[in-house]
Design a protein around this motif. Structure first.
Motif, short mmCIF file in Angstrom:
data_model
loop_
_atom_site.label_atom_id
_atom_site.label_comp_id
_atom_site.label_asym_id
_atom_site.label_seq_id
_atom_site.Cartn_x
_atom_site.Cartn_y
_atom_site.Cartn_z
N ASP A 13 120.30 18.63 64.23
CA ASP A 13 121.07 17.39 64.14
C ASP A 13 122.56 17.67 64.33
OD1 ASP A 13 118.76 15.94 63.68
OD2 ASP A 13 119.13 15.67 61.53
N ALA A 14 123.06 18.72 63.70
CA ALA A 14 124.48 19.06 63.82
C ALA A 14 124.83 19.46 65.25
CB ALA A 14 124.83 20.20 62.86
N LEU A 15 123.94 20.20 65.91
CA LEU A 15 124.20 20.63 67.28
C LEU A 15 124.02 19.50 68.28
CD1 LEU A 15 122.71 24.23 67.34
CD2 LEU A 15 125.11 23.56 67.51
N THR A 16 123.22 18.52 67.94
CA THR A 16 123.08 17.36 68.81
C THR A 16 124.39 16.58 68.86
OG1 THR A 16 120.71 17.20 68.37
CG2 THR A 16 121.77 15.21 69.19
N ALA A 17 125.10 16.57 67.74
CA ALA A 17 126.40 15.89 67.68
C ALA A 17 127.44 16.62 68.53
CB ALA A 17 126.88 15.78 66.24
N ALA A 18 127.44 17.95 68.48
CA ALA A 18 128.41 18.75 69.23
C ALA A 18 128.06 20.22 69.11
CB ALA A 18 129.82 18.52 68.69
N PRO A 19 128.37 21.02 70.15
CA PRO A 19 128.17 22.47 70.04
C PRO A 19 129.06 23.04 68.95
CG PRO A 19 128.75 21.85 72.30
CD PRO A 19 128.93 20.64 71.44
N GLY A 20 128.72 24.22 68.45
CA GLY A 20 129.58 24.83 67.45
C GLY A 20 129.11 26.20 67.04
N GLY A 21 129.96 26.89 66.33
CA GLY A 21 129.63 28.18 65.74
C GLY A 21 128.96 27.97 64.40
N THR A 52 126.41 29.10 74.25
CA THR A 52 127.17 28.50 75.35
C THR A 52 127.89 29.56 76.17
OG1 THR A 52 129.20 28.23 74.07
CG2 THR A 52 127.61 26.40 73.99
N GLY A 53 128.02 30.76 75.62
CA GLY A 53 128.78 31.81 76.28
C GLY A 53 130.23 31.85 75.83
N ARG A 54 130.60 30.92 74.96
CA ARG A 54 131.97 30.88 74.43
C ARG A 54 132.02 31.48 73.04
NH1 ARG A 54 134.06 25.29 73.75
NH2 ARG A 54 135.88 26.49 73.18
N LEU A 55 133.19 32.00 72.67
CA LEU A 55 133.45 32.43 71.31
C LEU A 55 134.41 31.41 70.70
CD1 LEU A 55 133.97 36.27 71.74
CD2 LEU A 55 131.96 35.09 70.83
N VAL A 56 134.13 31.00 69.47
CA VAL A 56 134.97 30.03 68.78
C VAL A 56 135.43 30.65 67.46
CG1 VAL A 56 133.91 28.01 69.84
CG2 VAL A 56 132.94 28.93 67.74
N GLU A 57 136.44 30.08 66.87
CA GLU A 57 136.97 30.60 65.61
C GLU A 57 136.16 30.07 64.45
OE1 GLU A 57 141.11 30.34 63.20
OE2 GLU A 57 141.24 30.73 65.36
N SER A 58 135.78 30.97 63.55
CA SER A 58 135.03 30.58 62.36
C SER A 58 135.99 30.06 61.29
CB SER A 58 134.26 31.78 61.81
OG SER A 58 135.15 32.70 61.21
N ALA A 59 135.43 29.59 60.20
CA ALA A 59 136.26 29.11 59.08
C ALA A 59 137.14 30.22 58.52
CB ALA A 59 135.36 28.53 57.99
N SER A 60 136.69 31.46 58.64
CA SER A 60 137.47 32.59 58.11
C SER A 60 138.43 33.17 59.14
CB SER A 60 136.54 33.68 57.61
OG SER A 60 135.81 34.24 58.68
N GLY A 61 138.45 32.58 60.34
CA GLY A 61 139.36 33.04 61.38
C GLY A 61 138.78 34.09 62.31
N ARG A 62 137.54 34.46 62.09
CA ARG A 62 136.89 35.42 62.98
C ARG A 62 136.28 34.70 64.17
NH1 ARG A 62 133.70 39.50 58.91
NH2 ARG A 62 135.57 40.29 57.88
N ARG A 63 135.95 35.48 65.19
CA ARG A 63 135.33 34.91 66.38
C ARG A 63 133.81 34.91 66.19
NH1 ARG A 63 138.51 32.98 70.28
NH2 ARG A 63 137.61 34.14 71.98
N GLU A 64 133.16 33.82 66.57
CA GLU A 64 131.71 33.74 66.49
C GLU A 64 131.16 33.02 67.71
OE1 GLU A 64 130.91 31.70 62.80
OE2 GLU A 64 131.54 29.78 63.59
N ARG A 65 129.91 33.25 68.00
CA ARG A 65 129.27 32.63 69.15
C ARG A 65 129.10 31.14 68.95
NH1 ARG A 65 124.30 36.62 69.26
NH2 ARG A 65 125.02 36.88 67.16
N GLU A 66 129.27 30.41 70.03
CA GLU A 66 129.07 28.96 70.00
C GLU A 66 127.64 28.66 70.50
OE1 GLU A 66 131.80 25.32 71.24
OE2 GLU A 66 130.95 26.35 72.98
N TRP A 67 127.00 27.71 69.86
CA TRP A 67 125.62 27.33 70.17
C TRP A 67 125.54 25.87 70.59
CZ3 TRP A 67 121.80 31.04 69.83
CH2 TRP A 67 122.16 32.22 69.19
N ARG A 68 124.49 25.54 71.35
CA ARG A 68 124.21 24.16 71.72
C ARG A 68 122.70 23.97 71.81
NH1 ARG A 68 122.71 23.43 77.08
NH2 ARG A 68 123.03 25.24 78.42
N VAL A 69 122.28 22.72 71.81
CA VAL A 69 120.87 22.39 71.98
C VAL A 69 120.48 22.70 73.42
CG1 VAL A 69 119.17 20.52 71.93
CG2 VAL A 69 120.96 20.61 70.19
N SER A 70 119.30 23.28 73.60
CA SER A 70 118.82 23.62 74.96
C SER A 70 118.44 22.37 75.74
CB SER A 70 117.59 24.53 74.89
OG SER A 70 117.94 25.75 74.30
#
Length: 70
Positions: A13-21, A52-70
């Motif tokens: 449900d969360a990923l349907t709204a938008a991609p994210g880490g 998605t192939g992108r890295l996004v910033e986590s809540a702690s400021g680290r880089r994490e992989r971004e995910w999306r619904v297939s």
């Protein structure tokens, strides 16, 4: 098993709204980031989500992989 299927639904449900880490997904669905991380790999293996192939910033400021619904 109940937690797993409920967590899967919440994450999808969360990923349907938008991609994210993991931390962004966790914030959207009220789970902890480590709970989300555990389920992301299960969902990816099932072919329901993908990176998605992108890295996004986590809540702690680290880089994490971004995910999306297939």
């Amino acid at each position: 098993m109940l937690f797993r299927s409920e967590h899967h639904r919440q994450i999808l449900d969360a990923l349907t709204a938008a991609p994210g880490g993991a931390s962004a997904i966790a914030a959207r669905c009220g789970l902890l980031a480590h709970q989300v991380n555990k389920r992301l790999h299960e969902l990816a293996k099932a072919g329901m989500i993908q990176e998605t192939g992108r890295l996004v910033e986590s809540a702690s400021g680290r880089r994490e992989r971004e995910w999306r619904v297939s």
